[in-house]
Design a protein around this motif. Sequence first.
Motif, PDB file in Angstrom:
ATOM      1  N   ALA A  58     -65.275 -29.517  65.625  1.00 51.56           N
ATOM      2  CA  ALA A  58     -65.447 -30.649  64.712  1.00 51.56           C
ATOM      3  C   ALA A  58     -65.629 -30.160  63.274  1.00 51.56           C
ATOM      4  O   ALA A  58     -66.289 -29.149  63.027  1.00 51.56           O
ATOM      5  CB  ALA A  58     -66.643 -31.481  65.142  1.00 51.56           C
ATOM      6  N   ASP A  59     -65.029 -30.870  62.342  1.00 54.69           N
ATOM      7  CA  ASP A  59     -65.164 -30.556  60.920  1.00 54.69           C
ATOM      8  C   ASP A  59     -66.144 -31.490  60.219  1.00 54.69           C
ATOM      9  O   ASP A  59     -66.964 -31.055  59.412  1.00 54.69           O
ATOM     10  CB  ASP A  59     -63.802 -30.622  60.238  1.00 54.69           C
ATOM     11  N   TYR A  60     -66.038 -32.791  60.519  1.00 50.82           N
ATOM     12  CA  TYR A  60     -66.886 -33.782  59.860  1.00 50.82           C
ATOM     13  C   TYR A  60     -67.378 -34.799  60.883  1.00 50.82           C
ATOM     14  O   TYR A  60     -66.831 -34.916  61.984  1.00 50.82           O
ATOM     15  CB  TYR A  60     -66.112 -34.518  58.752  1.00 50.82           C
ATOM     16  N   TRP A  61     -68.416 -35.526  60.497  1.00 47.36           N
ATOM     17  CA  TRP A  61     -68.823 -36.675  61.295  1.00 47.36           C
ATOM     18  C   TRP A  61     -69.348 -37.771  60.388  1.00 47.36           C
ATOM     19  O   TRP A  61     -69.797 -37.531  59.274  1.00 47.36           O
ATOM     20  CB  TRP A  61     -69.820 -36.309  62.389  1.00 47.36           C
ATOM     21  N   ILE A  62     -69.234 -38.999  60.878  1.00 50.17           N
ATOM     22  CA  ILE A  62     -69.662 -40.166  60.129  1.00 50.17           C
ATOM     23  C   ILE A  62     -70.870 -40.764  60.837  1.00 50.17           C
ATOM     24  O   ILE A  62     -70.818 -41.086  62.028  1.00 50.17           O
ATOM     25  CB  ILE A  62     -68.531 -41.213  60.027  1.00 50.17           C
ATOM     26  N   LEU A  63     -71.973 -40.899  60.109  1.00 51.44           N
ATOM     27  CA  LEU A  63     -73.219 -41.413  60.654  1.00 51.44           C
ATOM     28  C   LEU A  63     -73.646 -42.644  59.861  1.00 51.44           C
ATOM     29  O   LEU A  63     -72.968 -43.056  58.911  1.00 51.44           O
ATOM     30  CB  LEU A  63     -74.314 -40.339  60.619  1.00 51.44           C
ATOM     31  N   ASN A 204     -71.069 -53.274  72.995  1.00 51.55           N
ATOM     32  CA  ASN A 204     -69.619 -53.094  72.957  1.00 51.55           C
ATOM     33  C   ASN A 204     -69.150 -52.808  71.533  1.00 51.55           C
ATOM     34  O   ASN A 204     -69.616 -53.438  70.575  1.00 51.55           O
ATOM     35  CB  ASN A 204     -68.915 -54.348  73.497  1.00 51.55           C
ATOM     36  N   ASN A 205     -68.242 -51.825  71.434  1.00 52.59           N
ATOM     37  CA  ASN A 205     -67.646 -51.424  70.154  1.00 52.59           C
ATOM     38  C   ASN A 205     -68.649 -50.822  69.172  1.00 52.59           C
ATOM     39  O   ASN A 205     -68.340 -50.639  67.991  1.00 52.59           O
ATOM     40  CB  ASN A 205     -66.938 -52.607  69.480  1.00 52.59           C
ATOM     41  N   GLU A 206     -69.872 -50.511  69.631  1.00 50.73           N
ATOM     42  CA  GLU A 206     -70.876 -49.889  68.777  1.00 50.73           C
ATOM     43  C   GLU A 206     -70.922 -48.374  69.026  1.00 50.73           C
ATOM     44  O   GLU A 206     -70.771 -47.914  70.165  1.00 50.73           O
ATOM     45  CB  GLU A 206     -72.263 -50.485  69.044  1.00 50.73           C
ATOM     46  N   ILE A 207     -71.110 -47.608  67.973  1.00 49.63           N
ATOM     47  CA  ILE A 207     -71.254 -46.152  68.090  1.00 49.63           C
ATOM     48  C   ILE A 207     -72.371 -45.689  67.152  1.00 49.63           C
ATOM     49  O   ILE A 207     -72.707 -46.368  66.180  1.00 49.63           O
ATOM     50  CB  ILE A 207     -69.944 -45.401  67.759  1.00 49.63           C
ATOM     51  N   SER A 208     -72.930 -44.535  67.473  1.00 50.64           N
ATOM     52  CA  SER A 208     -73.958 -43.937  66.617  1.00 50.64           C
ATOM     53  C   SER A 208     -73.343 -42.974  65.607  1.00 50.64           C
ATOM     54  O   SER A 208     -73.844 -42.831  64.481  1.00 50.64           O
ATOM     55  CB  SER A 208     -75.002 -43.200  67.463  1.00 50.64           C
ATOM     56  N   TYR A 235     -72.321 -42.808  56.060  1.00 46.61           N
ATOM     57  CA  TYR A 235     -72.040 -41.654  55.220  1.00 46.61           C
ATOM     58  C   TYR A 235     -71.334 -40.584  56.050  1.00 46.61           C
ATOM     59  O   TYR A 235     -71.411 -40.556  57.273  1.00 46.61           O
ATOM     60  CB  TYR A 235     -73.328 -41.091  54.608  1.00 46.61           C
ATOM     61  N   ILE A 236     -70.636 -39.697  55.360  1.00 50.89           N
ATOM     62  CA  ILE A 236     -69.882 -38.628  56.010  1.00 50.89           C
ATOM     63  C   ILE A 236     -70.492 -37.287  55.639  1.00 50.89           C
ATOM     64  O   ILE A 236     -70.936 -37.089  54.503  1.00 50.89           O
ATOM     65  CB  ILE A 236     -68.379 -38.685  55.614  1.00 50.89           C
ATOM     66  N   GLN A 237     -70.529 -36.361  56.603  1.00 53.51           N
ATOM     67  CA  GLN A 237     -71.084 -35.020  56.386  1.00 53.51           C
ATOM     68  C   GLN A 237     -70.246 -33.985  57.143  1.00 53.51           C
ATOM     69  O   GLN A 237     -69.648 -34.304  58.177  1.00 53.51           O
ATOM     70  CB  GLN A 237     -72.527 -34.930  56.894  1.00 53.51           C
ATOM     71  N   PRO A 238     -70.204 -32.747  56.626  1.00 54.37           N
ATOM     72  CA  PRO A 238     -69.616 -31.663  57.432  1.00 54.37           C
ATOM     73  C   PRO A 238     -70.506 -31.393  58.644  1.00 54.37           C
ATOM     74  O   PRO A 238     -71.732 -31.522  58.560  1.00 54.37           O
ATOM     75  CB  PRO A 238     -69.606 -30.465  56.481  1.00 54.37           C
ATOM     76  N   VAL A 239     -69.913 -31.015  59.746  1.00 54.35           N
ATOM     77  CA  VAL A 239     -70.679 -30.690  60.949  1.00 54.35           C
ATOM     78  C   VAL A 239     -71.124 -29.246  60.847  1.00 54.35           C
ATOM     79  O   VAL A 239     -70.305 -28.325  60.860  1.00 54.35           O
ATOM     80  CB  VAL A 239     -69.844 -30.907  62.226  1.00 54.35           C
ATOM     81  N   VAL A 240     -72.425 -29.032  60.703  1.00 54.97           N
ATOM     82  CA  VAL A 240     -73.005 -27.691  60.652  1.00 54.97           C
ATOM     83  C   VAL A 240     -74.174 -27.642  61.611  1.00 54.97           C
ATOM     84  O   VAL A 240     -74.777 -28.670  61.939  1.00 54.97           O
ATOM     85  CB  VAL A 240     -73.463 -27.307  59.225  1.00 54.97           C
ATOM     86  N   ALA A 241     -74.499 -26.425  62.068  1.00 53.62           N
ATOM     87  CA  ALA A 241     -75.576 -26.275  63.047  1.00 53.62           C
ATOM     88  C   ALA A 241     -76.942 -26.460  62.414  1.00 53.62           C
ATOM     89  O   ALA A 241     -77.888 -26.879  63.058  1.00 53.62           O
ATOM     90  CB  ALA A 241     -75.496 -24.907  63.721  1.00 53.62           C
ATOM     91  N   ASP A 242     -77.067 -26.147  61.111  1.00 47.77           N
ATOM     92  CA  ASP A 242     -78.364 -26.226  60.429  1.00 47.77           C
ATOM     93  C   ASP A 242     -78.159 -26.870  59.073  1.00 47.77           C
ATOM     94  O   ASP A 242     -78.146 -26.209  58.042  1.00 47.77           O
ATOM     95  CB  ASP A 242     -78.967 -24.823  60.278  1.00 47.77           C
ATOM     96  N   ASP A 243     -77.972 -28.198  59.076  1.00 44.75           N
ATOM     97  CA  ASP A 243     -77.649 -28.886  57.842  1.00 44.75           C
ATOM     98  C   ASP A 243     -78.801 -28.900  56.849  1.00 44.75           C
ATOM     99  O   ASP A 243     -78.603 -29.090  55.651  1.00 44.75           O
ATOM    100  CB  ASP A 243     -77.202 -30.326  58.128  1.00 44.75           C
ATOM    101  N   LEU A 244     -80.033 -28.682  57.307  1.00 38.85           N
ATOM    102  CA  LEU A 244     -81.187 -28.630  56.405  1.00 38.85           C
ATOM    103  C   LEU A 244     -81.449 -27.227  55.878  1.00 38.85           C
ATOM    104  O   LEU A 244     -82.331 -27.016  55.058  1.00 38.85           O
ATOM    105  CB  LEU A 244     -82.442 -29.147  57.122  1.00 38.85           C
ATOM    106  N   GLN A 245     -80.682 -26.236  56.375  1.00 38.87           N
ATOM    107  CA  GLN A 245     -80.855 -24.835  55.977  1.00 38.87           C
ATOM    108  C   GLN A 245     -82.293 -24.376  56.186  1.00 38.87           C
ATOM    109  O   GLN A 245     -82.891 -23.707  55.345  1.00 38.87           O
ATOM    110  CB  GLN A 245     -80.453 -24.651  54.509  1.00 38.87           C
TER     111      GLN A 245
END
Length: 462
Positions: A58-63, A204-208, A235-245
């Motif tokens: 995965a490159d990005y995700w939308i939350l 139905n039709n809902e996602i997180s 909002y959209i973010q890159p998928v990283v393992a430690d986004d808070l660093q």
Amino acid sequence: MLNIWRISWRNMTTHKKRFFFSLIAIIFGISFLTAMLIADRTTNDVFRYYEKMYVANADYWILSDEHTYSEAEISSVITSPEVTNSLLALDKQAFFELNENRTLQERSVRITGVSDQASSLLKLPVIEGSLDNKGFVIPKAVAELLDKKVGDTIAIEGLGTAKVSAIVEYTQLLASPDNWENANSTSFRIMAPLDMLREWTGMNNEISYMRFQTEGDGKELFQSVQQTLKDTSMYIQPVVADDLQSNDIEGLYAFFYLVAILSICISGFIVFNIIYTSVMERKKEFAVMKSLGYLQSSVSKLVLIEMTLLASVGTLIGVPFGVWLGDIFMEALLSVFKFDMVYTLQWELPVIISGLIGLLFPVIFALFPIYVAGKTPVLLAIKEASTNQSASYRFLIRNILGLGMLGFLFMDGPLSYIAILVASVLLFPCFVIGLKWFKTRIRVPVLFSREGCCKKSDTTVE
């Protein structure tokens, strides 16, 4: 040629204590160097493995700032030609339905419904079963705690019951407590098919969130989606393992190299002082050898062979000991994490590097004593009186410089570490002399006579 190696070995082992401490110093340096190099490569491999497991392809995700949002709101992203793969997910907090009496907090579980359990945007290391999108995917910790196997059913309070289709190794997406005590503060996590979870919850039709993969770096799509979602809760973010660093991994790697360098420097300085002391004591021997026709290169070669033998023995012992030490260190390091983490010891390249350094660094630190041995004058015995006087003066100057270097203990910065190392080298002869004096001044008490009769202990401290 064989005779000179035998002579070197005999000279090296004549002073047993000196040989022992030199060997211990080399083993100490090589073992810690090997352990830290192994820890560096193994830790890097472990973190990459679990990062890849969490991020996958995965490159990005939308939350959303809200718990869920409608799938229709991101339909344009799903159908975008730049998106090569996508994964829809819905999170739902619920409770296990258990036969035994447990509190709600202990039975708390987060169910993640995904559109495809076998998607390349997930990485689930399967231990047992298959990712068939028909049942629950549970981590090993949950399977052991609930005593569940593939095919067994798990009931969710107020929602429904489904079979376990797969048991997987630890992954951050499904990180779960491995005992009931930890369950009081941490929820269990399991995975289910998205359609089944939607049917149970009526969402139905809902996602997180939605994960997706793009062609190339996807920067243009990222900026476009970011602008589109500007005035929404999404909002959209890159998928990283430690986004808070929050994990200072680079600092950990720096610690490994710092320990490795310090261990080599300390052991190298000890070897230098011991070999230099040996050369100073054998100057008359070298003078006699040169008077009998030995060349400067021959004398230096003799000491060089001694150091090569010592380095070889120390490396042969230190490298295997370092591999064992590295394994113990990795177990201790990974045990601080809340969940059990698997690792494969990466020892091959560190062993090769440590072996080469182990053969070279004692010789490098002994180059000056080797040079001094070769430069020993033939008429040394005649100049003994003046030489002793000059040596005493140099010894005094050396101690004064060493004590001066200790003043850097009260300073911060890399310069203080270098100064302390230099001070330890300069003052090492004083330390050895002090140990020798302490040994000669303390007498060991005699408790038994030859006849076996017990005698009164009498310790004399002069």
